[in-house]
Design a protein around this motif. Structure first.
Motif, PDB file in Angstrom:
ATOM      1  N   UNK A  54      26.154  78.393  46.743  1.00 25.67           N
ATOM      2  CA  UNK A  54      27.259  77.604  46.208  1.00 25.67           C
ATOM      3  C   UNK A  54      28.410  77.551  47.205  1.00 25.67           C
ATOM      4  N   UNK A  55      28.681  78.640  47.897  1.00 25.07           N
ATOM      5  CA  UNK A  55      29.732  78.630  48.931  1.00 25.07           C
ATOM      6  C   UNK A  55      29.438  77.576  49.996  1.00 25.07           C
ATOM      7  N   UNK A  56      28.178  77.477  50.412  1.00 26.82           N
ATOM      8  CA  UNK A  56      27.798  76.456  51.393  1.00 26.82           C
ATOM      9  C   UNK A  56      28.054  75.057  50.836  1.00 26.82           C
ATOM     10  N   UNK A  57      27.684  74.850  49.573  1.00 28.57           N
ATOM     11  CA  UNK A  57      27.912  73.549  48.937  1.00 28.57           C
ATOM     12  C   UNK A  57      29.389  73.246  48.789  1.00 28.57           C
ATOM     13  N   UNK A  58      30.176  74.256  48.438  1.00 31.50           N
ATOM     14  CA  UNK A  58      31.633  74.088  48.321  1.00 31.50           C
ATOM     15  C   UNK A  58      32.203  73.656  49.666  1.00 31.50           C
ATOM     16  N   UNK A  59      31.774  74.328  50.725  1.00 35.76           N
ATOM     17  CA  UNK A  59      32.263  73.998  52.074  1.00 35.76           C
ATOM     18  C   UNK A  59      31.947  72.537  52.409  1.00 35.76           C
ATOM     19  N   UNK A  60      30.693  72.133  52.205  1.00 34.00           N
ATOM     20  CA  UNK A  60      30.281  70.776  52.551  1.00 34.00           C
ATOM     21  C   UNK A  60      30.993  69.735  51.691  1.00 34.00           C
ATOM     22  N   UNK A  61      31.075  69.999  50.391  1.00 36.20           N
ATOM     23  CA  UNK A  61      31.715  69.056  49.475  1.00 36.20           C
ATOM     24  C   UNK A  61      33.208  68.942  49.795  1.00 36.20           C
ATOM     25  N   UNK A  62      33.853  70.057  50.067  1.00 36.67           N
ATOM     26  CA  UNK A  62      35.284  70.046  50.385  1.00 36.67           C
ATOM     27  C   UNK A  62      35.556  69.248  51.659  1.00 36.67           C
ATOM     28  N   UNK A  63      34.715  69.427  52.652  1.00 43.83           N
ATOM     29  CA  UNK A  63      34.910  68.685  53.896  1.00 43.83           C
ATOM     30  C   UNK A  63      34.758  67.183  53.664  1.00 43.83           C
ATOM     31  N   UNK A  64      33.832  66.800  52.791  1.00 46.69           N
ATOM     32  CA  UNK A  64      33.665  65.382  52.468  1.00 46.69           C
ATOM     33  C   UNK A  64      34.859  64.852  51.684  1.00 46.69           C
ATOM     34  N   UNK A  65      35.325  65.647  50.723  1.00 45.86           N
ATOM     35  CA  UNK A  65      36.402  65.199  49.835  1.00 45.86           C
ATOM     36  C   UNK A  65      37.772  65.193  50.508  1.00 45.86           C
ATOM     37  N   UNK A  66      38.074  66.243  51.267  1.00 43.17           N
ATOM     38  CA  UNK A  66      39.439  66.440  51.746  1.00 43.17           C
ATOM     39  C   UNK A  66      39.583  66.485  53.261  1.00 43.17           C
ATOM     40  N   UNK A  67      38.487  66.591  53.988  1.00 41.88           N
ATOM     41  CA  UNK A  67      38.557  66.635  55.440  1.00 41.88           C
ATOM     42  C   UNK A  67      39.481  67.735  55.938  1.00 41.88           C
ATOM     43  N   UNK A 108      28.440  88.067  45.579  1.00 40.71           N
ATOM     44  CA  UNK A 108      27.682  86.999  46.233  1.00 40.71           C
ATOM     45  C   UNK A 108      28.602  86.020  46.958  1.00 40.71           C
ATOM     46  N   UNK A 109      29.864  85.982  46.552  1.00 39.84           N
ATOM     47  CA  UNK A 109      30.830  85.046  47.128  1.00 39.84           C
ATOM     48  C   UNK A 109      31.641  85.669  48.262  1.00 39.84           C
ATOM     49  N   UNK A 110      31.456  86.967  48.503  1.00 41.91           N
ATOM     50  CA  UNK A 110      32.232  87.665  49.527  1.00 41.91           C
ATOM     51  C   UNK A 110      31.871  87.154  50.917  1.00 41.91           C
ATOM     52  N   UNK A 111      32.885  86.831  51.668  1.00 37.85           N
ATOM     53  CA  UNK A 111      32.702  86.396  53.062  1.00 37.85           C
ATOM     54  C   UNK A 111      31.729  85.235  53.204  1.00 37.85           C
ATOM     55  N   UNK A 112      31.804  84.287  52.264  1.00 36.84           N
ATOM     56  CA  UNK A 112      30.925  83.116  52.332  1.00 36.84           C
ATOM     57  C   UNK A 112      31.123  82.334  53.619  1.00 36.84           C
ATOM     58  N   UNK A 113      32.373  82.133  53.982  1.00 36.76           N
ATOM     59  CA  UNK A 113      32.736  81.512  55.255  1.00 36.76           C
ATOM     60  C   UNK A 113      34.220  81.737  55.457  1.00 36.76           C
ATOM     61  N   UNK A 114      34.646  81.611  56.700  1.00 36.53           N
ATOM     62  CA  UNK A 114      36.040  81.815  57.058  1.00 36.53           C
ATOM     63  C   UNK A 114      36.779  80.484  56.985  1.00 36.53           C
ATOM     64  N   UNK A 115      37.786  80.392  56.130  1.00 33.25           N
ATOM     65  CA  UNK A 115      38.507  79.135  55.934  1.00 33.25           C
ATOM     66  C   UNK A 115      39.121  78.627  57.232  1.00 33.25           C
ATOM     67  N   UNK A 116      39.741  79.529  58.004  1.00 30.52           N
ATOM     68  CA  UNK A 116      40.368  79.102  59.262  1.00 30.52           C
ATOM     69  C   UNK A 116      39.339  78.505  60.202  1.00 30.52           C
ATOM     70  N   UNK A 117      38.220  79.179  60.327  1.00 29.31           N
ATOM     71  CA  UNK A 117      37.176  78.742  61.248  1.00 29.31           C
ATOM     72  C   UNK A 117      36.577  77.404  60.825  1.00 29.31           C
ATOM     73  N   UNK A 118      36.271  77.260  59.547  1.00 33.72           N
ATOM     74  CA  UNK A 118      35.577  76.067  59.065  1.00 33.72           C
ATOM     75  C   UNK A 118      36.507  74.867  58.920  1.00 33.72           C
ATOM     76  N   UNK A 119      37.661  75.074  58.325  1.00 39.72           N
ATOM     77  CA  UNK A 119      38.500  73.929  57.974  1.00 39.72           C
ATOM     78  C   UNK A 119      39.524  73.550  59.031  1.00 39.72           C
TER      79      UNK A 119
END
Length: 125
Positions: A54-67, A108-119
């Motif tokens: 779900x974290x991966x999906x959140x990351x992908x969906x957020x990038x599509x929605x908000x860039x 399961x949601x711990x350290x899913x991805x780093x917000x600074x790095x990804x966004x």
């Protein structure tokens, strides 16, 4: 879901009781879950997804929605790390908006991805 309460009522209740996250964060999480499930269906996989997926999906969906605004939007909603999505998901499980399997945990949601790095990788200076 509780009898006589719809999704909006339950999310409002969660926002009032918890206060850490805005209602939009709950709505977005449900949308991201549906996005992730649809993405898995396209790949021929049906059924349950775990917190990491779900974290991966959140990351992908957020990038599509908000860039490049994703991090700012999340901050406005009270979200600063993937663990916040775990808190949101488990709050929705408590009011029966979502269901979980015995193996699902907030960890399961711990350290899913780093917000600074990804966004911030797509920012142009």
């Amino acid at each position: 879901m509780s009898h006589g309460q719809d999704k909006a009522d339950l999310i409002y209740q969660l926002v009032q009781e918890d206060g850490r996250y805005r209602g939009e964060a709950y709505d977005f999480t449900l949308e991201a879950l549906n996005y992730t499930l649809a993405s898995f269906r396209k790949k021929g996989r049906l059924g349950h997804i775990n917190g990491g997926e779900l974290c991966e999906g959140i990351r992908d969906y957020a990038e599509q929605m908000f860039g490049f605004l994703t991090k700012s939007v999340f901050r406005l909603w009270g979200i600063s790390r993937t663990e916040d999505f775990g808190e949101i998901v488990f709050s929705m499980i408590q009011v029966e908006l979502l269901a979980k399997q015995d193996t699902d945990t907030k960890e399961d949601f711990a350290n899913g991805f780093d917000f600074d790095e990804v966004f911030e990788k797509s920012l142009i200076y």
